[in-house]
Design a protein around this motif. Structure first.
Motif, PDB file in Angstrom:
ATOM      1  N   SER A 214      45.586 113.058  20.529  1.00  0.00           N
ATOM      2  CA  SER A 214      46.630 113.911  19.945  1.00  0.00           C
ATOM      3  C   SER A 214      47.960 113.687  20.652  1.00  0.00           C
ATOM      4  N   LYS A 215      47.879 113.505  21.981  1.00  0.00           N
ATOM      5  CA  LYS A 215      49.119 113.293  22.729  1.00  0.00           C
ATOM      6  C   LYS A 215      49.769 111.976  22.315  1.00  0.00           C
ATOM      7  N   ILE A 216      48.938 110.934  22.163  1.00  0.00           N
ATOM      8  CA  ILE A 216      49.513 109.642  21.767  1.00  0.00           C
ATOM      9  C   ILE A 216      50.127 109.785  20.380  1.00  0.00           C
ATOM     10  N   ASP A 217      49.363 110.413  19.447  1.00  0.00           N
ATOM     11  CA  ASP A 217      49.840 110.513  18.074  1.00  0.00           C
ATOM     12  C   ASP A 217      51.117 111.319  17.970  1.00  0.00           C
ATOM     13  N   SER A 218      51.309 112.280  18.866  1.00  0.00           N
ATOM     14  CA  SER A 218      52.553 113.039  18.747  1.00  0.00           C
ATOM     15  C   SER A 218      53.604 112.501  19.723  1.00  0.00           C
ATOM     16  N   GLY A 219      53.363 111.288  20.246  1.00  0.00           N
ATOM     17  CA  GLY A 219      54.366 110.624  21.079  1.00  0.00           C
ATOM     18  C   GLY A 219      54.551 111.266  22.443  1.00  0.00           C
ATOM     19  N   MET A 220      53.541 112.015  22.898  1.00  0.00           N
ATOM     20  CA  MET A 220      53.729 112.734  24.163  1.00  0.00           C
ATOM     21  C   MET A 220      53.081 112.054  25.361  1.00  0.00           C
ATOM     22  N   LEU A 221      52.353 110.962  25.105  1.00  0.00           N
ATOM     23  CA  LEU A 221      51.697 110.326  26.250  1.00  0.00           C
ATOM     24  C   LEU A 221      52.641 109.323  26.897  1.00  0.00           C
ATOM     25  N   LYS A 222      52.832 109.471  28.159  1.00  0.00           N
ATOM     26  CA  LYS A 222      53.786 108.589  28.848  1.00  0.00           C
ATOM     27  C   LYS A 222      53.028 107.538  29.645  1.00  0.00           C
ATOM     28  N   ILE A 223      53.544 106.332  29.600  1.00  0.00           N
ATOM     29  CA  ILE A 223      52.963 105.251  30.396  1.00  0.00           C
ATOM     30  C   ILE A 223      53.661 105.268  31.755  1.00  0.00           C
ATOM     31  N   GLU A 224      52.864 105.208  32.820  1.00  0.00           N
ATOM     32  CA  GLU A 224      53.483 105.262  34.152  1.00  0.00           C
ATOM     33  C   GLU A 224      53.142 104.031  34.961  1.00  0.00           C
ATOM     34  N   PHE A 225      54.143 103.232  35.246  1.00  0.00           N
ATOM     35  CA  PHE A 225      53.906 102.003  35.997  1.00  0.00           C
ATOM     36  C   PHE A 225      53.934 102.268  37.499  1.00  0.00           C
ATOM     37  N   GLU A 226      53.028 101.598  38.191  1.00  0.00           N
ATOM     38  CA  GLU A 226      53.005 101.732  39.665  1.00  0.00           C
ATOM     39  C   GLU A 226      52.430 100.444  40.251  1.00  0.00           C
ATOM     40  N   ASP A 227      52.690 100.224  41.503  1.00  0.00           N
ATOM     41  CA  ASP A 227      52.128  99.040  42.160  1.00  0.00           C
ATOM     42  C   ASP A 227      50.732  99.380  42.632  1.00  0.00           C
ATOM     43  N   PHE A 228      49.791  98.522  42.302  1.00  0.00           N
ATOM     44  CA  PHE A 228      48.437  98.805  42.783  1.00  0.00           C
ATOM     45  C   PHE A 228      47.645  97.513  42.933  1.00  0.00           C
TER      46      PHE A 228
END
Ligand code: ADP
Length: 535
Positions: free
Chosen positions: A219-233
């Motif tokens: 649901s979060k993806i479909d409503s554009g609410m999911l954020k991608i978070e980049f990090e070094d790992f």
């Protein structure tokens, strides 16, 4: 087809009779006649007249004047006027007619073929116009319907969001309670058998949480609410962890679990590690679920290099039941499974791969599958990865039991929470940290308690009956006595929606914590807000 009204206006009755006879055979028309222009004007106002054949020379009002009157009235201006005249064909007369608003001329003595042809052509024009008008009307109706549907879709999306916020709160709240009580159990004296029961309970709650998180993720993806978070790992550490988790599970099913990594694959990368792990784990969990014998292999292939980015492909291959050719496409759609028997036999919601596909899109990557029915399947995720040279500091995972955390200094805490299980669990944790705890079930009672007592901290649930947490926070933060409005407040919300968390800060909260939370998170949050308030 509709018929259209034609008005015949001539002061001589015999002319009307002959004109009517001439037009008798013209299709789709209804003839109305008059010998008096005033009477004819009334007809034009009352009836739906489309064409008027108007004699030019009439005693009271001549034809030109008649047409001018028609054209000057909005009710009759649409009527096509054709002048019928015996006077000269000279240009000045022709012009006078056209200037008054007439569209054409018929000359007496009337030539039957020309008269019929002209009237037919105008009738045709009017019919086409009427059809156009009708089509326009229909178009307008469809446009209105579309607007309404769009409005409804926006409304439905809003309802979905509200539903999502409520559902996440409603479901996560009891899970939070269950998991909290389990934490309490874990830190108490237990027999080996009880520890085993607790482990099972823990597994069941974790799976429940996974399913809920899946639904929320989608649901979060479909409503554009999911954020991608980049990090070094460290990619190699992630692969090592995956190996640890799935090797045990595969061994339980007597399956081989192998990992092959190309030597060119960078050790450290910059990416959304959580989502990458989610995609790979999803593939492997599916392979474990649908494979009864043989092996599962995770291969990390180095495909190509462009500047500082490597194209990597993560492939999960199994020797399981496979997927029929016509189902391979549809399994990436939400709620779809390869065939109807799958749910009965293996369970599942059909959401995993739908989430994977959406995540891949958010990450600008690609997913795909190929399979041989009865022999096995292969799933892949491919994306561009930026190499990194270090690893972000990792949180310590095996946190100590919460009752070993350093004690607070006689802190008095108000817990406003309508769920008994949660308030019980919170109170238990807080008391183990040397806090004195009062519990209330709604915002109104929280306010009353704040008035009557001194508190060092308030833990406030956001959704409560009678008065919500937000309202109560606003009231407290606007309190005239500085000592009251300075009390640090942490909201405890089960909502995963960012705007709900933002709303908590807007209301005046000093910290926000999501449900379910780890005791250490709460402890840390308390330390943070207290430091902030006291600084
Ligand atoms: P779920 O597993 O919860 O049903 P998924 O979206 O993860 O949902 O998978 C959708 C469907 O794709 C599964 O129900 C199954 O039919 C098929 N599938 C996925 N992975 C495999 C696999 N490794 N082998 C066979 N079938 C698979």
């Amino acid at each position: 087809m509709k018929t259209i009204n034609i008005l015949l206006l001539d002061d001589k009755e015999e002319n009307i009779i002959s004109l009517s006879a001439l037009l008798e055979d013209v299709e789709h028309v209804n003839l109305i006649s008059s010998t008096d222009p005033n009477d004819a004007l009334k007809i034009c106002w009352k009836e739906d007249v489309s064409i008027a054949l108007v004699d030019v020379q009439m005693p009271k009002i001549n034809g030109f004047e008649f047409v001018s009157i028609l054209k000057s009235n909005p009710k009759t201006s649409h009527i096509m006027a054709i002048m019928v005249t015996a006077i000269s064909k000279e240009d000045k007369y022709l012009l006078q007619g056209l200037e008054s608003g007439a569209v054409d001329y018929l000359y007496k003595p009337l030539k039957p073929e020309i008269t019929i042809a002209k009237v037919r052509s105008f009738v045709q024009q009017i019919l086409v116009q009427q059809e156009l008008k009708e089509k326009n009307r229909e178009l307008e109706v469809s446009r209105q319907e579309l607007l309404k549907t769009k409005e409804e879709a926006i409304q439905a999306r809003k309802s979905k969001e509200i539903f999502l916020a409520n559902m996440s709160h409603e479901i996560r709240t009891p899970i939070n309670g269950i998991m909290g009580i389990m934490h309490m159990f874990k830190s108490s004296e237990l027999s080996t058998e009880q520890r085993d029961w607790l482990k099972r309970l823990d597994n069941a709650s974790q799976s429940l949480l996974l399913i809920i998180n899946d639904i929320l993720d989608l649901s979060k993806i479909d409503s554009g609410m999911l954020k991608i978070e980049f990090e070094d790992f460290s990619l190699s550490k992630m692969i090592e962890d995956i190996n640890k988790i799935f090797k045990i599970k595969a061994t339980h099913k007597n399956l081989d679990f192998e990992i092959e990594v190309d030597s060119e694959v960078p050790q450290y990368i910059r990416y959304d590690s959580l989502r990458l792990q989610q995609i790979i784990s999803n593939f492997i969990s599916n392979s474990l679920k649908f494979t009864e014998s043989g092996s599962i292999t995770l291969t990390v292939k180095f495909m190509e290099q462009k500047e500082d980015k490597s194209l990597l492909r993560f492939i999960v291959k199994d020797t399981g039941i496979g997927i029929k050719e016509d189902s391979v496409e549809k399994i990436f759609m939400a709620f779809e499974q390869a065939d109807d028997g799958i749910t009965k036999k293996f369970g599942g919601t059909g959401l995993g791969l739908a989430i994977v596909k959406r995540l891949a899109k958010l990450l600008n990557g690609q997913v795909g599958a190929s399979s041989e029915y009865g022999k096995g399947s292969e799933f892949f995720f491919e994306g561009w990865f930026e190499a990194s040279d270090h690893d972000q500091e990792q949180k310590e995972n095996n946190a100590p039991s919460y009752n070993t955390f350093p004690k607070f200094n006689n802190m008095r805490v108000l817990v406003a929470e309508d769920n008994d299980l949660n308030s019980f669990m919170l109170a238990h944790m807080l008391r183990s940290w040397n806090c004195e705890v009062d519990i209330v079930r709604n915002g109104r009672l929280a306010l009353e308690n704040v008035e009557a007592n001194h508190y060092d901290l308030i833990l406030m649930d956001t959704h409560m009956p009678i008065m919500s947490g937000f309202e109560a926070i606003k009231e407290i933060k606007n309190h005239i006595i500085p000592e009251k409005h300075g009390i640090p407040i942490i909201t405890i919300s089960a909502s995963v929606l960012e705007h709900e968390q933002a709303a908590a800060f807007q209301a005046g909260a000093d910290g926000v914590i999501g449900k379910p939370f780890d005791p250490i998170e709460l402890y840390q949050k308390i330390v943070d807000v207290s430091a902030k308030i006291n600084s």
